[in-house]
Design a protein around this motif. Structure first.
Motif, PDB file in Angstrom:
ATOM      1  N   THR A 144      75.805 -10.175  66.274  1.00 19.92           N
ATOM      2  CA  THR A 144      74.648 -10.726  65.572  1.00 19.92           C
ATOM      3  C   THR A 144      74.918 -10.801  64.073  1.00 19.92           C
ATOM      4  N   TYR A 175      70.937 -18.198  73.275  1.00 22.38           N
ATOM      5  CA  TYR A 175      70.034 -17.905  72.162  1.00 22.38           C
ATOM      6  C   TYR A 175      69.950 -19.068  71.179  1.00 22.38           C
ATOM      7  N   PRO A 229      66.349 -22.271  74.314  1.00 22.49           N
ATOM      8  CA  PRO A 229      66.642 -20.909  74.769  1.00 22.49           C
ATOM      9  C   PRO A 229      65.748 -20.420  75.897  1.00 22.49           C
ATOM     10  N   TRP A 232      66.971 -19.725  79.643  1.00 22.68           N
ATOM     11  CA  TRP A 232      68.042 -18.772  79.934  1.00 22.68           C
ATOM     12  C   TRP A 232      67.968 -18.227  81.355  1.00 22.68           C
ATOM     13  N   GLY A 259      76.490 -16.336  73.467  1.00 23.44           N
ATOM     14  CA  GLY A 259      75.567 -15.650  72.579  1.00 23.44           C
ATOM     15  C   GLY A 259      76.085 -14.297  72.128  1.00 23.44           C
ATOM     16  N   ASN A 278      71.370 -11.821  79.308  1.00 22.85           N
ATOM     17  CA  ASN A 278      72.689 -12.098  78.751  1.00 22.85           C
ATOM     18  C   ASN A 278      73.723 -12.377  79.834  1.00 22.85           C
TER      19      ASN A 278
END
Length: 404
Positions: A144, A175, A229, A232, A259, A278
């Motif tokens: 990040t 994301y 997003p 997902w 991501g 994720n």
């Protein structure tokens, strides 16, 4: 006695129940007749039944649903006569729906015992499907707060294609999907969602995959992302695992932009029906031949990379290449290089200069750096990175030199 949960078409259901009822040496019984997939999943999750007999063409059935059922029971598929021969959804036990009850019971008993039917015969199609030189999956990831990951993924793929390598760029960032916009693709379609759905239905054949890979540059194809997003949840782990395998069978270089987050929700990890936030990134990293970790040349970004190094090892990343982006004059490159290389094992470490003007120009034009700023130091750095055998796994240096 084997308890059977049955989900089949009307005529097949009636025949199976009748034959079991009249079997003199009955070794199994039907404990629940389900009308649809939702009821079958609920019954199986409640612990009812040892084996599920299910029509492989039932509405909504896919690999994720099968994985959920197989956590609590064995599963045997029944393929109707009009269903495609290849429709098996990865099940080890699939019979024609009109098979005699003796064969069905034998398959049920084998499934409950955990054995495989003719493992040598089942392995042969997979062996034929894998090319002599399977494709290399290179995942571009960054913690990040490491801007530039998507830019590096797109331009690295473009440079590899320009050097003569057939390349597929996959936007698997759940994301901030952005590859279609960066490449100037106006008619964006969620190609990755379509691929995942086809894989879940066991329908991701070469023709279907080809239709989802438009040519955006010579030798460069794009598998577009999810668009927004919020979609997902449509990328489930089992489906994504199959998508990477299908791409590898093409024999091309695959570069995936994923991501930043790598954690697994502890509550969801115990429920295979629930999607994982994720899943796309974790699936890509698990299947990757190599990972390019992108960080910005600042202490916060580098610290986050160092903290995530143990998580990358847990996932199974063995070949890690670090690219430090936005290296400017206040921070010496050697200092950044030593800071990272002394604290975590890396296969290579590259530095890219800070060039916000070129990146901003390329973004507004929907162009690559090779088009918008071909003579800049940043573009040369990405071209040299694409020519590095240790990163792409193939020697593209000669072709890259010819393209200069």
């Amino acid at each position: 006695m084997i308890d059977i949960v049955l989900c089949a078409s009307g005529s097949d259901e009636v025949r199976i129940v009748h034959d079991l009822a009249t079997d003199e040496h009955r070794s199994a019984r039907v404990v629940r007749r389900c009308a649809d997939l939702a009821e079958t999943l609920a019954v199986t999750a409640a612990g009812v039944g040892d084996v599920v007999l299910i029509d492989v063409t039932v509405r909504g059935l896919g690999r994720d649903a099968i994985a959920a059922m197989m956590r609590d029971a064995a599963v045997v598929g029944l393929r109707p006569e009009d269903a495609p021969e290849r429709t098996g959804l990865g099940l080890p036990h699939v019979l024609p729906s009109e098979a005699p009850i003796e064969e069905i019971l034998a398959a049920a008993a084998t499934a409950v015992s955990g054995e495989q039917d003719d493992p040598e015969d089942r392995a042969r199609p997979d062996e034929e499907a894998v090319p002599a030189s399977p494709g290399r999956l290179l995942v571009v990831w960054g913690p990040t707060g490491a801007p530039g990951r998507s830019t590096i993924a797109a331009n690295l793929a473009a440079e590899a294609a320009a050097a003569g390598q057939e390349t597929i760029l996959v936007d698997a960032d759940t994301y901030g999907p952005a590859q279609s916009q960066m490449l100037g693709v106006l008619d964006e379609a969620p190609g990755l969602v379509a691929a995942a759905r086809a894989q879940d239905r066991d329908a991701l054949d070469p023709e279907t995959l080809e239709s989802l890979l438009p040519l955006v540059q010579p030798r460069l194809r794009l598998l577009s992302g999810i668009g927004v997003p919020a979609r997902w949840a449509e990328l489930r782990r089992t489906s994504m695992d199959g998508v990477w395998a299908a791409l590898a069978r093409r024999g091309d270089l695959v570069i995936a932009d994923v991501g930043p987050l790598l954690e697994e929700d502890e509550e969801l990890s115990y429920d295979t029906v629930a999607p994982q936030r994720n899943a796309a990134a974790l699936s890509a990293l698990d299947a990757a031949d190599a990972v390019v970790a992108v960080v910005t040349a600042d202490p916060v970004s580098i610290t986050r990379l160092l903290r995530e190094s143990s998580r990358l090892e847990e996932i199974g990343v063995q070949e890690l290449h670090v690219v430090v982006n936005r290296v400017g004059s206040p921070v010496p490159g050697d200092r950044v290089r030593d800071l990272i290389a002394d604290r975590m094992p890396v296969a290579s470490l590259s530095l890219l200069p800070d060039d916000p003007v070129s990146c901003r120009t390329a973004a507004w034009d929907g162009a690559l750096l090779a088009e918008a700023a071909p003579r800049t130091a940043l573009r040369r750095g990405l071209r040299d990175l694409a020519a590095t055998r240790s990163v792409l796994g193939r020697d593209l240096g000669a072709s890259a030199a010819e393209s200069r």
